[in-house]
Design an enzyme around this catalytic site. Structure first.
Site, PDB file in Angstrom:
ATOM      1  N   SER A  50      -1.782   1.359  -4.295  1.00 55.43           N
ATOM      2  CA  SER A  50      -0.721   1.804  -3.386  1.00 55.43           C
ATOM      3  C   SER A  50      -0.063   3.086  -3.891  1.00 55.43           C
ATOM      4  O   SER A  50      -0.155   3.422  -5.080  1.00 55.43           O
ATOM      5  CB  SER A  50       0.334   0.712  -3.236  1.00 55.43           C
ATOM      6  OG  SER A  50       1.059   0.588  -4.450  1.00 55.43           O
ATOM      7  N   ASP A  83      -3.647   2.604  -0.608  1.00 52.24           N
ATOM      8  CA  ASP A  83      -2.873   1.662   0.220  1.00 52.24           C
ATOM      9  C   ASP A  83      -1.478   2.225   0.491  1.00 52.24           C
ATOM     10  O   ASP A  83      -0.819   2.751  -0.411  1.00 52.24           O
ATOM     11  CB  ASP A  83      -2.783   0.342  -0.578  1.00 52.24           C
ATOM     12  CG  ASP A  83      -2.184  -0.796   0.203  1.00 52.24           C
ATOM     13  OD1 ASP A  83      -2.372  -0.853   1.426  1.00 52.24           O
ATOM     14  OD2 ASP A  83      -1.532  -1.657  -0.435  1.00 52.24           O
ATOM     15  N   ASP A 105       0.194   5.483   6.259  1.00 58.13           N
ATOM     16  CA  ASP A 105       1.204   4.589   6.830  1.00 58.13           C
ATOM     17  C   ASP A 105       2.378   5.396   7.374  1.00 58.13           C
ATOM     18  O   ASP A 105       3.301   5.744   6.645  1.00 58.13           O
ATOM     19  CB  ASP A 105       1.668   3.603   5.752  1.00 58.13           C
ATOM     20  CG  ASP A 105       2.689   2.603   6.280  1.00 58.13           C
ATOM     21  OD1 ASP A 105       3.095   2.716   7.458  1.00 58.13           O
ATOM     22  OD2 ASP A 105       3.082   1.712   5.514  1.00 58.13           O
ATOM     23  N   GLU A 135      -1.121   1.955  10.537  1.00 58.43           N
ATOM     24  CA  GLU A 135      -0.307   0.771  10.847  1.00 58.43           C
ATOM     25  C   GLU A 135       0.530   1.003  12.088  1.00 58.43           C
ATOM     26  O   GLU A 135       1.094   2.076  12.283  1.00 58.43           O
ATOM     27  CB  GLU A 135       0.601   0.448   9.651  1.00 58.43           C
ATOM     28  CG  GLU A 135       1.514  -0.747   9.893  1.00 58.43           C
ATOM     29  CD  GLU A 135       2.255  -1.195   8.628  1.00 58.43           C
ATOM     30  OE1 GLU A 135       1.660  -1.096   7.538  1.00 58.43           O
ATOM     31  OE2 GLU A 135       3.407  -1.637   8.752  1.00 58.43           O
ATOM     32  N   HIS A 177       5.709  -8.676   3.698  1.00 58.13           N
ATOM     33  CA  HIS A 177       5.303  -8.286   2.340  1.00 58.13           C
ATOM     34  C   HIS A 177       6.074  -9.020   1.230  1.00 58.13           C
ATOM     35  O   HIS A 177       7.245  -9.335   1.376  1.00 58.13           O
ATOM     36  CB  HIS A 177       5.544  -6.786   2.133  1.00 58.13           C
ATOM     37  CG  HIS A 177       4.480  -5.917   2.696  1.00 58.13           C
ATOM     38  ND1 HIS A 177       4.685  -5.077   3.758  1.00 58.13           N
ATOM     39  CD2 HIS A 177       3.175  -5.742   2.349  1.00 58.13           C
ATOM     40  CE1 HIS A 177       3.573  -4.418   4.032  1.00 58.13           C
ATOM     41  NE2 HIS A 177       2.633  -4.798   3.189  1.00 58.13           N
ATOM     42  N   HIS A 205      -1.551  -7.429   6.489  1.00 60.84           N
ATOM     43  CA  HIS A 205      -0.782  -7.098   5.280  1.00 60.84           C
ATOM     44  C   HIS A 205       0.114  -8.279   4.936  1.00 60.84           C
ATOM     45  O   HIS A 205       0.361  -9.160   5.754  1.00 60.84           O
ATOM     46  CB  HIS A 205       0.061  -5.843   5.522  1.00 60.84           C
ATOM     47  CG  HIS A 205      -0.741  -4.590   5.426  1.00 60.84           C
ATOM     48  ND1 HIS A 205      -0.588  -3.687   4.410  1.00 60.84           N
ATOM     49  CD2 HIS A 205      -1.731  -4.117   6.215  1.00 60.84           C
ATOM     50  CE1 HIS A 205      -1.449  -2.688   4.581  1.00 60.84           C
ATOM     51  NE2 HIS A 205      -2.155  -2.919   5.673  1.00 60.84           N
ATOM     52  N   GLY A 206       0.605  -8.290   3.695  1.00 60.40           N
ATOM     53  CA  GLY A 206       1.523  -9.351   3.290  1.00 60.40           C
ATOM     54  C   GLY A 206       0.872 -10.722   3.323  1.00 60.40           C
ATOM     55  O   GLY A 206       1.526 -11.724   3.611  1.00 60.40           O
ATOM     56  N   ASN A 227      -5.133  -8.295   3.015  1.00 64.08           N
ATOM     57  CA  ASN A 227      -4.500  -7.640   1.867  1.00 64.08           C
ATOM     58  C   ASN A 227      -3.656  -8.621   1.058  1.00 64.08           C
ATOM     59  O   ASN A 227      -2.736  -9.241   1.595  1.00 64.08           O
ATOM     60  CB  ASN A 227      -3.538  -6.554   2.353  1.00 64.08           C
ATOM     61  CG  ASN A 227      -4.233  -5.314   2.856  1.00 64.08           C
ATOM     62  OD1 ASN A 227      -5.441  -5.302   3.040  1.00 64.08           O
ATOM     63  ND2 ASN A 227      -3.466  -4.272   3.091  1.00 64.08           N
TER      64      ASN A 227
HETATM   65  O1  G3H Z   1      -0.791  -3.575   1.252  1.00 59.38           O
HETATM   66  C1  G3H Z   1      -0.764  -4.562   0.491  1.00 59.38           C
HETATM   67  C2  G3H Z   1      -0.388  -5.863   0.962  1.00 59.38           C
HETATM   68  O2  G3H Z   1      -0.004  -5.895   2.266  1.00 59.38           O
HETATM   69  C3  G3H Z   1      -0.013  -6.918   0.017  1.00 59.38           C
HETATM   70  O3  G3H Z   1       1.103  -7.676   0.414  1.00 59.38           O
HETATM   71  O4  G3H Z   1       2.036  -8.365  -1.785  1.00 59.38           O
HETATM   72  O5  G3H Z   1       2.665  -9.534   0.279  1.00 59.38           O
HETATM   73  O6  G3H Z   1       0.353  -9.759  -0.629  1.00 59.38           O
HETATM   74  P1  G3H Z   1       1.547  -8.912  -0.488  1.00 59.38           P
HETATM   75 ZN    ZN Z   2       0.789  -3.891   2.882  1.00 58.76          ZN
END
Ligand code: G3H
Ligand code: ZN
Length: 278
Positions: A50, A83, A105, A135, A177, A205-206, A227
């Protein structure tokens, strides 16, 4: 095995209805463990760095080049992906370093600005043969903002993909996230509607906050790139803490980081099974 492209890995996974794990690298040990977990399951994987991780190291180059080297040495296809980049110069640097995939993003901008800036990045990246994820519908959760109610509109998503030429789209479907509990409630009807409306691979994501069974169900409903960062850091940190508690006189970082890396590889292999959607 050469560094793989997202076009090959995500394109094939989408066609087959499988999911691909995209796991975040912060330290070299992450890259080594993630690649080892993928090799153990003989599966492709996406290693992603990231913008925040690059800032932590002061630059993208050291951790980026190390991750590209790990990918090149792996016996399975490994994509190296940038990322959550908001800085276009960082996208350009990632491409120069050999990343095969980037996420630009601009989701915090209004729709028109997101379209025009993303389309510019897509033009430059495609010239270099690099895949672009964008996104639409900001996925909350960073800096304490919890926004599980945000949803991406399927018609707007289809229009955004056509207007920008992006290769993959991150969608807001109930995840958030940086959760350390795995009880997010995904909107499976919305995932199916988005998968019907949009032809490119969709990205969750998240995913740390999503239970195993719901990850598998989300892949079956139409998500392709899953992700995960926080959950793997929970695993890594717990293993380090355990090792340090059990070995209070240890001073060699290879001992405790090695214990963390081994736990991370085990959890990576397990998660790849969950994400495959089979
Ligand atoms: O872009 C990376 C992710 O969306 C990771 O999210 O830490 O909640 O698994 P997370
Ligand atoms: Zn993310």
């Amino acid at each position: 095995m050469p560094l793989a492209s997202s076009a090959d890995v995500l394109g094939a996974a989408k066609t087959a209805g499988r999911g691909i794990g995209a796991f975040n690298v912060i330290q070299l040990e992450h890259a080594e463990a993630l690649a080892a977990g993928a090799e153990r399951t003989a599966s492709p994987i996406i290693l992603q760095i990231s913008e925040n991780a690059a800032k932590y190291h002061g630059a993208l180059d050291p951790i980026g080049l190390a991750t590209v080297a790990v990918a090149r040495a792996a016996s399975v296809p490994v994509v190296v992906h940038l990322d959550h980049a908001t800085d276009e110069a960082l996208v350009d640097r990632a491409i120069e370093l050999g990343f095969t995939s980037v996420m630009f993003d601009a989701s915090a901008l209004d729709y028109d600005e997101n379209v025009s800036r993303t389309a510019d990045v897509v033009r430059r990246a495609h010239t270099a043969g690099v895949w672009v994820e964008a996104e639409l519908g900001e996925i909350g959760g960073k800096d304490g903002v919890h926004a599980p109610g945000v949803r991406t509109d399927p018609a707007e998503a289809a229009e955004f993909v056509a207007a920008t030429g992006v290769d993959a789209l991150a969608v807001a479907v109930g995840s958030s996230h940086a959760m350390t509990t795995r009880d997010a409630a995904l909107d499976f009807d919305r995932i199916s509607a988005l998968a019907q409306a949009v032809s490119v691979p969709l990205v969750l994501h998240g995913s740390s906050g999503v239970a195993d069974a719901d990850i598998t169900r989300a892949v079956r409903a139409g998500l392709t790139k899953i992700n995960i960062a926080t959950h793997l850091n929970v695993t890594l940190t717990a293993a380090l803490r355990r090792y340090l508690d059990e070995n209070p006189s240890v001073v060699d970082p290879r001992k405790y980081l090695g214990a963390g890396r081994a736990a991370l590889a085990d959890e990576t292999a397990r998660l790849i099974g969950v994400i495959s959607g089979r």
